[in-house]
Design a protein around this motif. Sequence first.
Motif, PDB file in Angstrom:
ATOM      1  N   PHE A 118      16.338 -19.461 -10.570  1.00 40.15           N
ATOM      2  CA  PHE A 118      15.803 -19.803 -11.893  1.00 40.15           C
ATOM      3  C   PHE A 118      15.512 -18.528 -12.685  1.00 40.15           C
ATOM      4  CE2 PHE A 118      12.983 -21.302 -15.137  1.00 40.15           C
ATOM      5  CZ  PHE A 118      13.342 -22.635 -15.349  1.00 40.15           C
ATOM      6  N   TYR A 119      14.893 -17.544 -12.039  1.00 44.98           N
ATOM      7  CA  TYR A 119      14.535 -16.306 -12.719  1.00 44.98           C
ATOM      8  C   TYR A 119      15.772 -15.550 -13.207  1.00 44.98           C
ATOM      9  CZ  TYR A 119      12.218 -11.809 -13.539  1.00 44.98           C
ATOM     10  OH  TYR A 119      11.741 -10.659 -14.115  1.00 44.98           O
ATOM     11  N   VAL A 120      16.782 -15.500 -12.362  1.00 45.44           N
ATOM     12  CA  VAL A 120      17.982 -14.726 -12.702  1.00 45.44           C
ATOM     13  C   VAL A 120      18.866 -15.463 -13.694  1.00 45.44           C
ATOM     14  CG1 VAL A 120      20.111 -13.724 -11.793  1.00 45.44           C
ATOM     15  CG2 VAL A 120      17.967 -13.461 -10.524  1.00 45.44           C
ATOM     16  N   PHE A 121      19.209 -16.720 -13.379  1.00 46.54           N
ATOM     17  CA  PHE A 121      20.216 -17.432 -14.173  1.00 46.54           C
ATOM     18  C   PHE A 121      19.631 -18.123 -15.412  1.00 46.54           C
ATOM     19  CE2 PHE A 121      22.112 -17.276  -9.896  1.00 46.54           C
ATOM     20  CZ  PHE A 121      23.298 -16.637 -10.207  1.00 46.54           C
ATOM     21  N   VAL A 122      18.432 -18.699 -15.273  1.00 46.44           N
ATOM     22  CA  VAL A 122      17.857 -19.432 -16.400  1.00 46.44           C
ATOM     23  C   VAL A 122      17.095 -18.502 -17.341  1.00 46.44           C
ATOM     24  CG1 VAL A 122      16.313 -21.299 -17.101  1.00 46.44           C
ATOM     25  CG2 VAL A 122      17.756 -21.563 -15.065  1.00 46.44           C
ATOM     26  N   TYR A 123      16.164 -17.696 -16.775  1.00 47.11           N
ATOM     27  CA  TYR A 123      15.362 -16.834 -17.637  1.00 47.11           C
ATOM     28  C   TYR A 123      16.142 -15.597 -18.101  1.00 47.11           C
ATOM     29  CZ  TYR A 123      11.970 -13.411 -19.178  1.00 47.11           C
ATOM     30  OH  TYR A 123      11.313 -12.462 -19.913  1.00 47.11           O
ATOM     31  N   THR A 124      16.589 -14.776 -17.135  1.00 48.33           N
ATOM     32  CA  THR A 124      17.194 -13.488 -17.499  1.00 48.33           C
ATOM     33  C   THR A 124      18.518 -13.649 -18.248  1.00 48.33           C
ATOM     34  OG1 THR A 124      16.148 -12.461 -15.578  1.00 48.33           O
ATOM     35  CG2 THR A 124      17.943 -11.261 -16.630  1.00 48.33           C
ATOM     36  N   MET A 125      19.399 -14.506 -17.731  1.00 50.89           N
ATOM     37  CA  MET A 125      20.738 -14.606 -18.303  1.00 50.89           C
ATOM     38  C   MET A 125      20.833 -15.564 -19.489  1.00 50.89           C
ATOM     39  SD  MET A 125      23.121 -14.501 -14.858  1.00 50.89           S
ATOM     40  CE  MET A 125      24.621 -14.351 -15.823  1.00 50.89           C
ATOM     41  N   TRP A 126      19.932 -16.542 -19.581  1.00 49.56           N
ATOM     42  CA  TRP A 126      20.071 -17.553 -20.627  1.00 49.56           C
ATOM     43  C   TRP A 126      18.972 -17.487 -21.672  1.00 49.56           C
ATOM     44  CZ3 TRP A 126      18.612 -23.347 -20.026  1.00 49.56           C
ATOM     45  CH2 TRP A 126      18.984 -24.040 -21.186  1.00 49.56           C
ATOM     46  N   LEU A 127      17.715 -17.607 -21.247  1.00 54.94           N
ATOM     47  CA  LEU A 127      16.631 -17.783 -22.209  1.00 54.94           C
ATOM     48  C   LEU A 127      16.155 -16.495 -22.871  1.00 54.94           C
ATOM     49  CD1 LEU A 127      14.391 -20.314 -20.220  1.00 54.94           C
ATOM     50  CD2 LEU A 127      15.855 -20.819 -22.187  1.00 54.94           C
ATOM     51  N   LYS A 128      16.060 -15.415 -22.140  1.00 59.75           N
ATOM     52  CA  LYS A 128      15.369 -14.221 -22.618  1.00 59.75           C
ATOM     53  C   LYS A 128      15.898 -13.711 -23.944  1.00 59.75           C
ATOM     54  CE  LYS A 128      13.738  -9.684 -21.146  1.00 59.75           C
ATOM     55  NZ  LYS A 128      13.586  -8.742 -20.008  1.00 59.75           N
ATOM     56  N   ARG A 129      17.202 -13.713 -24.123  1.00 61.00           N
ATOM     57  CA  ARG A 129      17.801 -13.139 -25.330  1.00 61.00           C
ATOM     58  C   ARG A 129      18.073 -14.179 -26.414  1.00 61.00           C
ATOM     59  NH1 ARG A 129      21.029  -8.048 -23.461  1.00 61.00           N
ATOM     60  NH2 ARG A 129      20.431  -7.883 -21.276  1.00 61.00           N
ATOM     61  N   ARG A 130      17.724 -15.459 -26.145  1.00 66.12           N
ATOM     62  CA  ARG A 130      18.136 -16.521 -27.063  1.00 66.12           C
ATOM     63  C   ARG A 130      17.000 -17.240 -27.783  1.00 66.12           C
ATOM     64  NH1 ARG A 130      22.082 -16.354 -23.189  1.00 66.12           N
ATOM     65  NH2 ARG A 130      24.235 -16.634 -23.934  1.00 66.12           N
ATOM     66  N   THR A 131      15.793 -17.247 -27.218  1.00 65.15           N
ATOM     67  CA  THR A 131      14.734 -18.065 -27.806  1.00 65.15           C
ATOM     68  C   THR A 131      13.370 -17.415 -27.633  1.00 65.15           C
ATOM     69  OG1 THR A 131      13.560 -20.189 -27.638  1.00 65.15           O
ATOM     70  CG2 THR A 131      14.656 -19.394 -25.648  1.00 65.15           C
ATOM     71  N   SER A 132      12.513 -17.645 -28.602  1.00 62.90           N
ATOM     72  CA  SER A 132      11.140 -17.128 -28.514  1.00 62.90           C
ATOM     73  C   SER A 132      10.319 -17.899 -27.498  1.00 62.90           C
ATOM     74  CB  SER A 132      10.467 -17.213 -29.892  1.00 62.90           C
ATOM     75  OG  SER A 132      10.381 -18.564 -30.329  1.00 62.90           O
ATOM     76  N   GLN A 133      10.858 -19.020 -27.014  1.00 60.24           N
ATOM     77  CA  GLN A 133      10.183 -19.787 -25.961  1.00 60.24           C
ATOM     78  C   GLN A 133      10.651 -19.335 -24.575  1.00 60.24           C
ATOM     79  OE1 GLN A 133       7.691 -22.304 -26.624  1.00 60.24           O
ATOM     80  NE2 GLN A 133       7.879 -21.055 -28.465  1.00 60.24           N
ATOM     81  N   ASN A 134      11.282 -18.167 -24.530  1.00 62.63           N
ATOM     82  CA  ASN A 134      11.851 -17.675 -23.276  1.00 62.63           C
ATOM     83  C   ASN A 134      10.837 -17.643 -22.138  1.00 62.63           C
ATOM     84  OD1 ASN A 134      10.382 -15.507 -24.336  1.00 62.63           O
ATOM     85  ND2 ASN A 134      12.211 -14.300 -24.814  1.00 62.63           N
ATOM     86  N   ILE A 135       9.660 -17.102 -22.412  1.00 65.85           N
ATOM     87  CA  ILE A 135       8.693 -16.917 -21.328  1.00 65.85           C
ATOM     88  C   ILE A 135       8.002 -18.226 -20.959  1.00 65.85           C
ATOM     89  CG2 ILE A 135       6.658 -16.354 -22.725  1.00 65.85           C
ATOM     90  CD1 ILE A 135       7.879 -14.670 -19.442  1.00 65.85           C
ATOM     91  N   VAL A 136       7.972 -19.190 -21.885  1.00 61.30           N
ATOM     92  CA  VAL A 136       7.332 -20.470 -21.586  1.00 61.30           C
ATOM     93  C   VAL A 136       8.091 -21.167 -20.465  1.00 61.30           C
ATOM     94  CG1 VAL A 136       6.698 -22.731 -22.479  1.00 61.30           C
ATOM     95  CG2 VAL A 136       6.433 -20.695 -23.932  1.00 61.30           C
ATOM     96  N   TRP A 137       9.404 -21.296 -20.641  1.00 62.08           N
ATOM     97  CA  TRP A 137      10.207 -21.999 -19.643  1.00 62.08           C
ATOM     98  C   TRP A 137      10.713 -21.057 -18.564  1.00 62.08           C
ATOM     99  CZ3 TRP A 137       8.901 -26.664 -20.078  1.00 62.08           C
ATOM    100  CH2 TRP A 137       8.601 -27.184 -21.348  1.00 62.08           C
ATOM    101  N   GLY A 138      11.014 -19.836 -18.927  1.00 58.68           N
ATOM    102  CA  GLY A 138      11.450 -18.873 -17.918  1.00 58.68           C
ATOM    103  C   GLY A 138      10.355 -18.526 -16.938  1.00 58.68           C
ATOM    104  N   GLY A 139       9.106 -18.662 -17.394  1.00 57.70           N
ATOM    105  CA  GLY A 139       7.974 -18.358 -16.533  1.00 57.70           C
ATOM    106  C   GLY A 139       7.817 -19.307 -15.358  1.00 57.70           C
ATOM    107  N   ILE A 140       8.573 -20.408 -15.362  1.00 62.70           N
ATOM    108  CA  ILE A 140       8.512 -21.357 -14.247  1.00 62.70           C
ATOM    109  C   ILE A 140       8.814 -20.658 -12.927  1.00 62.70           C
ATOM    110  CG2 ILE A 140       9.718 -23.337 -13.218  1.00 62.70           C
ATOM    111  CD1 ILE A 140       9.906 -24.546 -16.013  1.00 62.70           C
ATOM    112  N   ALA A 141       9.704 -19.677 -12.959  1.00 60.00           N
ATOM    113  CA  ALA A 141      10.066 -18.973 -11.723  1.00 60.00           C
ATOM    114  C   ALA A 141       8.841 -18.354 -11.059  1.00 60.00           C
ATOM    115  CB  ALA A 141      11.103 -17.904 -12.021  1.00 60.00           C
ATOM    116  N   GLY A 142       7.911 -17.864 -11.857  1.00 62.66           N
ATOM    117  CA  GLY A 142       6.712 -17.245 -11.307  1.00 62.66           C
ATOM    118  C   GLY A 142       5.674 -18.229 -10.809  1.00 62.66           C
TER     119      GLY A 142
END
Length: 290
Positions: A118-142
Amino acid sequence: MLGAYVGLTKPRIIELLLVTTVPAMFLAARGVPNLIVVLSTMVGGCLAAASANVFNCVLDRDIDERMRRTRRRPLPRHAVGPSAATVFGVVLGAAATLWLGFVVNWLSALLALAANAFYVFVYTMWLKRRTSQNIVWGGIAGCFPPLIGWTAVTGSLAVAPFVLFAIVFCWTPPHTWALAMRYREDYAAANVPMLPVVRSARAVALRILVYSAVTVAVSLALWPIADTGWLYPLVAAAGGAVLLWESGQLLVRARSGLGDAALKPMRLFHWSNSYLALIFVAAALSPLLT
């Protein structure tokens, strides 16, 4: 060279993950868990988190080169090459999965693997550079470490570890946005759409306050669900009051027209670290006092 490889694993982030793993094990055991299981889970968890952080460094090396806060990391300094770092990440990930699977249990191993993916493919590769909600959903990995710690002890899941999961989920945005407010110019220069880059300081501070309030409410829900005794709700309430105070003061400063470092967002950032550690330690100690 060894120091560069260690730097790729981001040890300070790993420390925070362990803070949410080990207390969940005490709560699951309703006392002191088997210390061999605790040690084995910590080793596997460190390897898994290190693997995810290495992949993050590889994939974000262009961002790290543009940001003052990160340009001294091993890849921007060319202390380690991308290919070597990738191999290092794969080895760490495989070692983590096999260690947790054979030494702890396969449910914990699969949860750790899912968190990394999730951290690599969803947050780093998909969400981080595309949306301001990146950390909201990408933070699930943590949020997975409490689940991993719980299953390491019990071999199964329950409601209580998902409450711990929810605490970390709600806590992550205000914690990360406070840091992003301090380094807003860095994120802007790297074209990373963190919320403080795309919204005003006032709007970000308001969202931080809202998420902080939800975090406190969710943390208090653990008390009746996990039957934690008297210590945990006292610590959660007191720590939550400080978290809300700091969040409120950040909003006051934002509304007065201050920006970036003048907002003093690092006060909230540092306290949020202490808050999370305090309530998880209180959750671990509570079964020992009942």
